[in-house]
Design a protein around this motif. Structure first.
Motif, short mmCIF file in Angstrom:
data_model
loop_
_atom_site.label_atom_id
_atom_site.label_comp_id
_atom_site.label_asym_id
_atom_site.label_seq_id
_atom_site.Cartn_x
_atom_site.Cartn_y
_atom_site.Cartn_z
N MET A 186 0.83 -1.21 0.00
CA MET A 186 0.00 0.00 0.00
C MET A 186 0.86 1.26 0.00
N ARG A 187 1.85 1.29 0.90
CA ARG A 187 2.69 2.48 1.02
C ARG A 187 3.54 2.70 -0.23
N GLU A 188 4.08 1.60 -0.76
CA GLU A 188 4.93 1.71 -1.95
C GLU A 188 4.12 2.16 -3.16
N LEU A 189 2.92 1.59 -3.30
CA LEU A 189 2.08 1.92 -4.45
C LEU A 189 1.64 3.38 -4.42
N VAL A 190 1.16 3.82 -3.24
CA VAL A 190 0.68 5.20 -3.11
C VAL A 190 1.85 6.18 -3.08
N GLY A 191 2.95 5.78 -2.43
CA GLY A 191 4.07 6.69 -2.25
C GLY A 191 4.98 6.83 -3.45
N LYS A 192 5.19 5.71 -4.18
CA LYS A 192 6.13 5.75 -5.30
C LYS A 192 5.52 5.34 -6.64
N GLY A 193 4.34 4.73 -6.60
CA GLY A 193 3.72 4.26 -7.83
C GLY A 193 4.37 3.00 -8.36
N THR A 194 5.04 2.23 -7.49
CA THR A 194 5.71 0.99 -7.91
C THR A 194 5.33 -0.16 -6.99
N LEU A 195 5.69 -1.36 -7.40
CA LEU A 195 5.62 -2.55 -6.56
C LEU A 195 6.91 -3.34 -6.77
N LEU A 196 7.42 -3.93 -5.70
CA LEU A 196 8.64 -4.75 -5.71
C LEU A 196 9.91 -3.94 -5.99
N SER A 197 9.89 -2.67 -5.68
CA SER A 197 11.14 -1.92 -5.80
C SER A 197 12.13 -2.43 -4.75
N GLY A 198 13.39 -2.56 -5.14
CA GLY A 198 14.40 -3.10 -4.24
C GLY A 198 14.52 -4.60 -4.30
N ILE A 199 13.79 -5.25 -5.22
CA ILE A 199 13.86 -6.71 -5.33
C ILE A 199 15.26 -7.17 -5.74
N ASP A 200 16.00 -6.28 -6.40
CA ASP A 200 17.37 -6.62 -6.81
C ASP A 200 18.30 -6.79 -5.61
N LEU A 201 17.93 -6.23 -4.47
CA LEU A 201 18.75 -6.40 -3.26
C LEU A 201 18.72 -7.84 -2.77
N VAL A 202 17.67 -8.56 -3.15
CA VAL A 202 17.52 -9.96 -2.73
C VAL A 202 18.05 -10.91 -3.80
N PHE A 203 17.68 -10.68 -5.06
CA PHE A 203 17.96 -11.62 -6.13
C PHE A 203 19.03 -11.15 -7.11
N GLY A 204 19.66 -10.03 -6.84
CA GLY A 204 20.75 -9.57 -7.70
C GLY A 204 20.30 -8.55 -8.73
N TYR A 226 7.08 10.30 -10.00
CA TYR A 226 5.99 10.44 -9.02
C TYR A 226 6.48 10.11 -7.61
N GLN A 227 6.02 10.89 -6.63
CA GLN A 227 6.33 10.60 -5.23
C GLN A 227 5.30 11.28 -4.33
N PHE A 228 4.76 10.51 -3.39
CA PHE A 228 3.81 11.05 -2.41
C PHE A 228 4.38 10.78 -1.02
N LEU A 229 5.03 11.78 -0.46
CA LEU A 229 5.83 11.59 0.74
C LEU A 229 5.03 11.14 1.95
N LEU A 230 3.78 11.54 2.07
CA LEU A 230 2.98 11.16 3.24
C LEU A 230 2.92 9.64 3.40
N ALA A 231 2.79 8.94 2.28
CA ALA A 231 2.70 7.47 2.34
C ALA A 231 4.03 6.84 2.72
N ILE A 232 5.12 7.44 2.28
CA ILE A 232 6.45 6.85 2.52
C ILE A 232 6.93 7.11 3.95
N LEU A 233 6.59 8.28 4.49
CA LEU A 233 7.06 8.68 5.81
C LEU A 233 6.22 8.00 6.91
N PRO A 234 6.66 8.06 8.19
CA PRO A 234 5.96 7.37 9.28
C PRO A 234 4.45 7.63 9.37
#
Length: 226
Positions: free
Chosen positions: A146-164, A181-189
């Protein structure tokens, strides 16, 4: 018994939505799906092994020393998990930072050790610990999504940190990357608090709806007996 433990762990006493334990990782690490699921699975592994270990030795542990011994077992397991992250997923290890070692003091882990593992069999304790962790992982996954989708408009960002590096192409862009796109309210606490509140409200509504349906189902039986 096993089905009841699983249902209780994942839904009835969900650590994140019902017991509201371990809020530090839930609120901080759930900025995206990858971070949340990674920490949730690490917690599940620690809870599975610590639950089984504590249940195996519970008869030999004096009441006065229960907490220190339980914490020592949990800390040893967390150290192993921490070293594994550092060795095999160093990028993710850097991102999660202090929250991997803090699994040692997570209320969920110690609470299940005290409330369940110290009173039940090895199998039941391992099952309870693992699915309590899975229940928390599911909350972290949904909240992170939810936070990633609303905050960045993406899903599975950072997956390369796990699988290369090759896995970077697995990132799903709901909103094109060139729009920045970025919506800081969703990303922040504050976004974490709002998202968790919505999840708790949703679960409560679903429980009330299920209870009302069960009551309606019982009503004809009650009328027939009279």
């Amino acid at each position: 018994m096993s089905k009841e433990i699983i249902k209780n762990s994942i839904w009835k006493q969900n650590a994140g939505l019902v017991q509201v334990l371990g809020m530090c990782p839930v609120l901080v690490v759930s900025s995206n799906i990858v971070n949340g699921v990674s920490l949730g699975l690490a917690t599940s592994l620690v809870m599975l092994v610590s639950g089984a270990a504590i249940a195996a030795i519970r008869q030999f542990v004096p009441n006065e020393l229960r907490s220190p011994i339980f914490i020592l077992i949990i800390a040893a397991l967390v150290t192993v998990v921490d070293l594994m992250f550092n060795a095999y997923a160093h990028g993710l290890y850097v991102v999660l930072g202090i929250f991997i070692p803090l699994i040692t003091t997570n209320c969920i882990v110690l609470a299940r050790a005290e409330a369940f593992a110290s009173r039940n069999s090895v199998w039941d304790s391992a099952l309870d610990g693992f699915f309590m962790g899975i229940g928390l992982t599911m909350v972290l996954a949904v909240l992170g999504g939810m936070r990633e989708l609303v905050g960045k408009g993406t899903l599975l960002s950072g997956i390369d940190l796990v699988f290369g590096p090759a896995a970077k192409a697995w990132t799903i862009y709901i909103i094109p990357a060139d729009m920045h796109y970025q919506f800081l309210l969703a990303i922040l606490p504050p976004g974490a608090f709002i998202g968790l509140g919505l999840l708790i409200a949703g679960k409560t509504a679903m429980d009330k709806k299920a209870e009302a349906k069960a009551q309606r189902a019982r009503l004809p039986v009650a009328v027939a007996t009279h």
